[in-house]
Design an enzyme around this catalytic site. Structure first.
Site, mmCIF file in Angstrom:
data_model
loop_
_atom_site.group_PDB
_atom_site.id
_atom_site.type_symbol
_atom_site.label_atom_id
_atom_site.label_comp_id
_atom_site.label_asym_id
_atom_site.label_seq_id
_atom_site.Cartn_x
_atom_site.Cartn_y
_atom_site.Cartn_z
ATOM 1 N N ASP A 41 -0.018 -7.438 -0.573
ATOM 2 C CA ASP A 41 -0.546 -8.356 0.221
ATOM 3 C C ASP A 41 -1.302 -9.733 -0.341
ATOM 4 O OD1 ASP A 41 -2.961 -7.402 0.367
ATOM 5 O OD2 ASP A 41 -3.285 -7.044 2.463
ATOM 6 N N SER A 42 -1.661 -9.484 -1.402
ATOM 7 C CA SER A 42 -2.047 -10.530 -2.092
ATOM 8 C C SER A 42 -0.967 -11.662 -2.188
ATOM 9 C CB SER A 42 -2.577 -10.194 -3.601
ATOM 10 O OG SER A 42 -1.319 -9.621 -4.289
ATOM 11 N N ASP A 80 2.661 -2.556 0.188
ATOM 12 C CA ASP A 80 1.135 -2.789 0.506
ATOM 13 C C ASP A 80 1.235 -2.946 2.308
ATOM 14 O OD1 ASP A 80 -1.539 -3.230 0.369
ATOM 15 O OD2 ASP A 80 -1.671 -4.864 -0.549
ATOM 16 N N LYS A 108 0.714 1.599 0.426
ATOM 17 C CA LYS A 108 -0.719 1.617 0.287
ATOM 18 C C LYS A 108 -1.616 1.070 1.188
ATOM 19 C CE LYS A 108 -2.897 -1.934 -2.288
ATOM 20 N NZ LYS A 108 -3.757 -2.742 -1.517
ATOM 21 N N GLU A 172 -11.206 -1.353 -6.029
ATOM 22 C CA GLU A 172 -11.523 -2.547 -6.016
ATOM 23 C C GLU A 172 -12.809 -3.091 -6.064
ATOM 24 O OE1 GLU A 172 -8.687 -5.007 -3.911
ATOM 25 O OE2 GLU A 172 -9.576 -7.167 -4.602
HETATM 26 O O1 KIV Z 1 -2.738 -6.962 -2.552
HETATM 27 C C1 KIV Z 1 -2.811 -6.598 -3.943
HETATM 28 O O2 KIV Z 1 -2.238 -7.257 -4.712
HETATM 29 C C2 KIV Z 1 -3.654 -5.425 -3.859
HETATM 30 C C3 KIV Z 1 -4.204 -5.192 -5.451
HETATM 31 C C4 KIV Z 1 -5.136 -6.286 -5.963
HETATM 32 C C5 KIV Z 1 -4.428 -3.855 -5.491
HETATM 33 O O3 KIV Z 1 -4.072 -4.834 -3.144
#
Ligand code: KIV
Length: 255
Positions: A41-42, A80, A108, A172
């Site tokens: 979700d980044s 995610d 995730k 993290e």
């Molecule tokens: O959203 C994301 O990219 C993440 C990673 C940094 C683990 O959760």
């Protein structure tokens, strides 16, 4: 490779995971042989330019996951779960199934939500945990687990997620010592981002690894390329050649 093989790597071979948000990048990561691709979700921050990950929707996550899956021929893709998509076990199952339908091999989610993980596992859905700094709910981005009480809680959460059957846990921004302890205490692999070298694997946001944003600096990031500079150089050359009439040449012209 399937997720069972990822679990088997613990204590044998370090696991590499990278984020991807589009088809072409997923294809490159797949060809390069990364172990796991996360549609993080980044993407809210690096793709959409939002200040954090708090507003990205299921619809957007599915759009990107679908594209990534097309490029990742041999690499498992993990979706995610965005904020509020797993507020209840029922909602989590409904949304996780949407990720699976577009080709993700698992999902995730951030934090320790036993009822949600149990419900997902009951449906045969593979779950990756995420502890330490949790960007979806964090008010401030800072290292988590420096204080004994916070460290104890993260360790306890990791143990519980492990016993609930997650296939891996992202750690993290936690101190190396705590990540080492967690890694030794759980059966499944830990995948660190800002969690030191004792984790069973490492994950980075692909844009950070490639140096796409020259303003973005974070202690845990290693820039393997300065793609910002390379792209700018190429684009400036194109602008210059277009202005001078040097591009296109005969080679790019139809007759
Ligand atoms: O959203 C994301 O990219 C993440 C990673 C940094 C683990 O959760």
């Amino acid at each position: 490779m399937d997720l069972k093989e990822i679990i088997k790597k613990k204590r044998k071979e370090k696991i590499s995971m990278l984020t991807a948000y589009d088809y072409q990048m997923a294809k490159i990561l797949d060809e390069a042989g990364v172990d796991l691709i996360l549609v993080g979700d980044s993407l809210a921050m690096v793709f959409q330019g939002m200040p954090d990950t708090k507003k990205v929707t299921m619809r957007e996550m599915l759009y990107h996951t679908r594209a990534v899956v097309r490029g990742a021929k041999n690499t498992p893709v993990i979706g995610d779960m965005p904020i509020h998509s797993y507020d209840t076990p029922e909602l989590a199952v409904k949304n996780a199934k949407k990720f699976l339908r577009v080709g993700a091999k698992g999902v995730k989610l951030e934090g320790n939500h036993p009822a949600v993980v149990r419900a997902l596992k009951k449906q045969g859905i593979e779950v990756m945990g995420h502890l330490g700094l949790l960007p979806q709910t964090a008010k401030k981005y800072r290292v988590r687990g420096k204080m004994p009480e916070e460290a104890r809680q993260i360790l306890e959460d990791a143990r519980q997620l492990d016993s609930l059957g997650v296939f891996a846990i992202v750690l993290e921004c936690v101190p190396e010592k705590l990540a080492k302890k967690i890694t030794a205490s759980v059966k499944v692999p830990t995948i660190g981002i800002g969690a030191g070298k004792y984790c069973d694997g490492q994950v980075l946001v692909i844009n950070d690894l490639l140096g796409m944003d020259k303003e973005f600096k974070a202690k845990h990031v290693k820039r393997y390329l300065n793609l910002n500079r390379s792209i700018k150089r190429a684009v400036k050359k194109f602008i210059e050649e277009t202005r001078k009439g040097v591009f296109p040449t005969e080679a790019q012209t139809f007759h």
